[in-house]
Design a protein around this motif. Structure first.
Motif, short mmCIF file in Angstrom:
data_model
loop_
_atom_site.label_atom_id
_atom_site.label_comp_id
_atom_site.label_asym_id
_atom_site.label_seq_id
_atom_site.Cartn_x
_atom_site.Cartn_y
_atom_site.Cartn_z
N TYR A 90 105.55 20.98 129.54
CA TYR A 90 104.17 20.43 129.33
C TYR A 90 103.39 21.18 128.32
CZ TYR A 90 105.43 18.38 133.59
OH TYR A 90 105.85 17.35 134.71
N SER A 136 95.78 18.77 139.05
CA SER A 136 94.52 19.13 138.08
C SER A 136 94.73 20.86 138.19
CB SER A 136 93.12 18.81 138.64
OG SER A 136 92.78 19.44 139.75
N ARG A 153 101.15 12.68 132.58
CA ARG A 153 100.19 13.53 131.91
C ARG A 153 99.90 14.49 132.64
NH1 ARG A 153 99.91 15.80 127.79
NH2 ARG A 153 98.11 16.93 127.62
N TYR A 210 98.69 24.86 132.72
CA TYR A 210 99.38 24.58 131.40
C TYR A 210 98.53 24.66 130.02
CZ TYR A 210 103.04 22.91 134.41
OH TYR A 210 104.50 23.07 135.27
N ASP A 211 97.18 24.18 130.42
CA ASP A 211 95.93 24.50 129.41
C ASP A 211 95.94 25.92 128.87
OD1 ASP A 211 95.93 21.69 129.21
OD2 ASP A 211 93.96 21.58 130.49
N ARG A 212 95.71 27.01 130.09
CA ARG A 212 95.56 28.09 129.64
C ARG A 212 96.64 28.90 129.03
NH1 ARG A 212 93.64 28.10 135.15
NH2 ARG A 212 95.53 28.57 135.94
N ARG A 237 101.73 19.71 124.41
CA ARG A 237 100.60 20.65 124.18
C ARG A 237 100.58 21.20 122.47
NH1 ARG A 237 100.13 20.12 129.44
NH2 ARG A 237 98.16 20.32 130.58
N ALA A 269 97.23 21.30 135.64
CA ALA A 269 97.15 20.98 134.35
C ALA A 269 96.21 22.06 133.84
CB ALA A 269 96.42 19.56 134.21
N ALA A 270 95.56 22.69 134.46
CA ALA A 270 94.63 23.86 134.08
C ALA A 270 95.45 24.91 133.76
CB ALA A 270 93.53 24.22 135.04
N ALA A 283 98.89 27.39 127.17
CA ALA A 283 99.03 26.68 125.71
C ALA A 283 98.09 27.49 125.06
CB ALA A 283 98.89 25.23 125.76
N ALA A 284 96.86 27.77 125.30
CA ALA A 284 95.64 28.50 124.52
C ALA A 284 96.35 29.81 124.48
CB ALA A 284 94.36 28.47 125.48
#
Lengths: 240, 240
Positions: B117, B78, A239, B84-86, B121, B81-82, B88-89
């Motif tokens: 990743y 982390s 993850r 990839y989150d940004r 998402r 991950a942040a 994806a958003a």
């Protein structure tokens, strides 16, 4: 001046998964050669349908057997070697005459492809170029929407012809796996995955990137598997 | 109606090694997204140079680190991950607005790719298609003119980040191998190949299918290896 041999990776099945380079070389090839099973059109030739230049010479080479035999069977080995010798001689005759030849190969030519045996015979003697292609296994994990390997995963590509204990041992030692040559080995593969504790993660893919593509959890597949089938064990799904 | 996400395998480097399908989808993409290292153009974006449609919106996502760290480093994990989150958003905002997005990925997207990743998402929420591509390892064994695996060979793809004993053990158990993530792991990889008795068969390939491509016996390579390098151990070379 001899002609040039171009060994073209034709990808997994969808003609749009040819590379731009392979499509360009194919469209200009005066001679197009390919292997086929007895009584069949041949997978590489089927992918090329509609892409062959008008008037090209087609050279079809037929495998001497309709199903694969044990690789240590000396009759099988010598018959295959003779088949490759004949094919190489036919290509050499065109190359010597100054004609360029495109040899079609499903998937990626230097990854478990028959074209490797012609490459071995001809590349030392004639100008040769190899165009890599999308593999059948890439088409299968794409069809399954299953990212196969992440980060530091170890990925092992196994032939389903191994015996059950060898398969189970190798499966237990990797993070992700692709099992090829499924066909009649499916019951043994299922048993090996069970012994390795991986049956619930295993995905069966039939005819990836071809008409009739099918994806299912392996645990739900009980019928016989065709030649164009693979089993995937995706990696650790870390993850992030 | 939301837009569609197309994750495009861009192949190993040569723009002609794009598939016809990826090239077609790229040429029609109103939004083109890609990852890049800090201060660099990004490998996937470089491949796409000259193929982007005029006027498309470009979304460049920068990795938070310039070199790879241990995958068990929690700060590294982390921060990634942040990142990839940004990303994806940003893609989701375009998709919600009904715009199609092409996410460029070097090689094959679902094979050790960062795009996995974003796939994780976004694919559950938006129409998504993945186009497989030619892998960097295919480009490398093609550059080396080295058929990698034959018949019933077992092929293992290993990260060079494993420790020396683990590498040596896994190398001893396979017929053919590809070692990725070479870089500063090269001395350790050389030692592991020596322990497994495979050093003489090992081939070093740098920048396969890119400008500056280089192939050499690994035993003759002593300088530092760049990011785009691989080590190959071709399989059994069974004579047929």
């Amino acid at each position: 001046m001899s002609g040039r041999l171009a060994i073209l990776g034709m990808g997994p099945g969808d003609p749009e998964l040819l590379t731009v380079k392979a499509a360009r070389l194919l469209a200009a090839a005066p001679v197009v050669a390919f292997f086929a099973k007895r009584g069949q059109q041949g997978h590489a030739r089927r992918i090329a349908e509609g892409l062959l230049p008008p008037g090209c010479e087609e050279l079809r080479f037929e495998y001497p057997f309709t199903t694969e035999r044990a690789p240590d069977d000396p009759v099988y080995e010598s018959a295959l070697a003779a088949c490759y010798d004949r094919a190489a001689a036919a290509l050499a005759a065109r190359l010597v005459a100054g004609r360029d030849v495109a040899l079609l190969c499903e998937g990626d030519p230097l990854f478990f492809g028959s074209a490797m045996y012609l490459f071995d015979r001809l590349a030392p003697h004639y100008p040769t170029v190899v165009i890599p292609g999308v593999t059948g296994m890439s088409a299968c994990w794409t069809a399954a929407a299953a990212p196969i390997a992440h980060g530091d995963d170890v990925l092992t590509v196994l032939p389903g012809t191994l015996d059950e204990a060898a398969l189970a041992g190798r499966l237990a030692a990797c993070d992700a796996a692709v099992i090829m040559k499924v066909g009649r080995n499916l019951p043994k593969i299922r048993a090996a995955l069970g012994r390795a504790g991986l049956l619930a993660r295993a995905i069966y893919v039939e005819r990836g990137a071809m008409p009739g593509e099918r994806v299912a959890p392996l645990a739900e597949v009980w019928e016989a598997a065709p030649y164009f089938s693979l089993v995937l064990v995706p990696g650790r799904q870390r993850r992030r």
